[in-house]
Motif scaffolding. Sequence first.
Motif, short mmCIF file in Angstrom:
data_model
loop_
_atom_site.label_atom_id
_atom_site.label_comp_id
_atom_site.label_asym_id
_atom_site.label_seq_id
_atom_site.Cartn_x
_atom_site.Cartn_y
_atom_site.Cartn_z
N LEU A 123 0.82 -1.20 0.00
CA LEU A 123 0.00 0.00 0.00
C LEU A 123 0.86 1.26 0.00
O LEU A 123 1.93 1.31 0.61
CB LEU A 123 -0.93 0.00 1.21
N HIS A 131 1.74 4.93 1.15
CA HIS A 131 1.63 5.70 2.38
C HIS A 131 2.78 6.70 2.36
O HIS A 131 3.83 6.43 1.76
CB HIS A 131 1.73 4.76 3.60
N ARG A 170 -4.08 2.68 -2.42
CA ARG A 170 -4.40 3.29 -1.13
C ARG A 170 -5.86 3.75 -1.15
O ARG A 170 -6.47 3.96 -2.19
CB ARG A 170 -3.46 4.45 -0.82
N ASN A 204 -5.94 4.31 4.16
CA ASN A 204 -5.95 2.85 4.28
C ASN A 204 -6.66 2.41 5.56
O ASN A 204 -6.22 1.51 6.27
CB ASN A 204 -4.52 2.30 4.23
#
Length: 640
Positions: free
Chosen positions: A277, A279, A304, A320
Amino acid sequence: MRLAFGLGAVWLASLTIAATVIPSQNNDTDYKIGPTPLDTPWTDTVGTNPWPEYPRPRLQRSNWKNLNGVWRYRNGTEGDIKSPPFGQRLEKPVLVPFCLESALSGVTGKRHIYSWYQTSFDIPLDWLVTDRVLLNFGAVDYEATVFVNGHNATFHRGGYFEFSVDVTPYLNASGSNELIVHVFDPTDQDRTQIPVGKQTLNRGGMIWYTPCSGIWQTVWLESAPVEHVTKLDLVAEMDGKGTLIVTIYEPDTPDVKATATGISGAPFVFTVKNPELWHPDTPRLYNITVKLGSDTIQSYTGFRTVSRGVINGIQRPLLNNKFIFPFGPLDQGFWPDGIYTPPSVEAMVFDLKVLKRVGINTVRKHIKVEPALFYKACDELGLLVIQDMPSLRPDLPDPGNQCYIIRLEGPEQQKEFDRQLAMLVEQLKSYTSIFAWTIYNEEWGQDTKGLPEFRLTDLVKSLDPTRLVNAVSGWADHGAGDFDDNHHYSTPQCGTPFWSATSGLAAYDSGRIALQGEFGGVGQYAPGHTWYPDLSKQTSYELTNDTIAWNYRTHKLLSELREQTELYACSGGVWTQTTDVEGEVNGLMTYDRRVIRMDEAQWKADVFALYETAAKRAAHASQNVGMGDQSLEGLQIGML
């Protein structure tokens, strides 16, 4: 995470593409940088072939030709568009893509209301065998009429937005082609009210700056098949025909992660198993290849989800499905040598890297749209972007009473603002880093009686349901959007039970996310690094004598924001600002980027203290976390 794509292409990290820079054709023999009260470390390195990088990282092709460089320029007059200067050599050199008012353009000066640009280009013969030739503009402020070999090829209105035109019918099969662009940019002349952000022709004062007229982002040509990709979007309505083949690659490798095939004109979904993911701490991006017939484009994305939800009784922004505390500066994107256009990608990214060094995870892109490579850099570095819509001029004289002002001239101005707001969302919504949209800033151009922010919030959500919406940043807030956004200088008042009644602000609305949309603004004189030599013209909301005092004061204000996060409902903050701008001296850096005011160790400690405090508030069991259980693996594809 569900993503929807129209056909388009984006920069692929491992892809190497050689651009053909247009020959100078003796245009640059008389070019020189114009006068400026302040330069940057990059001013003298720009040269005459600036911004050579492929300019549109969401939609990238291999056959392209950069048209940046020294063109010819003539100051125009009202009505002269009826007599284009075909076949003439215009009198002055101008370096594209820099604002006419800037030193780097070589033109400089003021009040470039009407302007003519001229250049010529050749087309590789193999482009004309079976393909179409597309002419692309990153941005022209404000209205552009484009002529190719004497033909009116297209018209575009909107100073912040990209546009393209198929110029194949107008081209010479061999030899040179003449390109002429007429520009009209009234900015805030007379009663003009168009999206201008902080540009002004006439007004001084702390928060109004030199305008940007003309071509201010890259111009380029590319070759594409007759049936070709035109757009890459997140969740967009789509038309067209053809078979779409999509390949996703493992980060930083040529290894295939997933493939899928679909039909154009309808979104389709396929699964990418166990994606890493995206971030701010781990900005993982996946390269993508999209094929339509013989057209191949390169792209990328990050997986995300952005949403909002209640955690321990408080509305929070979620990334998320976890509370994230967005913190960073008001980022205005002005430059002393290029005005709206950074001298180079390296210079532009320098600002962002300084922010990342102290742990900042967000920028509020303040009432300006940047070149596409800015958003690519935020995607790669891991910076959330709160993207403002460029605002309308805020204070027109009231025709009924000259002692008063009005915020909105009329329905036509509102209609055009609405149209360009939709253009903003459509153009930028595929960038992973975009976290939230801001519609209005501090009531500028806002009809406070008609309350258009409710309707416009619905419009933005319909175009992009995957982001948060800050309907009104500052005041004149009637409850629309996802944020309760308070501006307060110099101290914060974020999600607190106290507020400034005299400013017209309302108490915190616990039904929305509390955001300190602006605060700080602590200034410090920096002789030798200021736009105005006269320090009396340099000001801010609060001033300190030196950087030691500046860092002491900023530490105290960041500590107050941390306390409000610990005690109340504060969920994010925006510090004013990344750099000084002209008469403002309240930047984390000076306007020339040569002095970084921050004690970086102290700032890093203060920033991480904000994140740690926010994490502690969300450490216990959460409830109603917005989009909750939605999958982060579905990739929704469509095309135009």
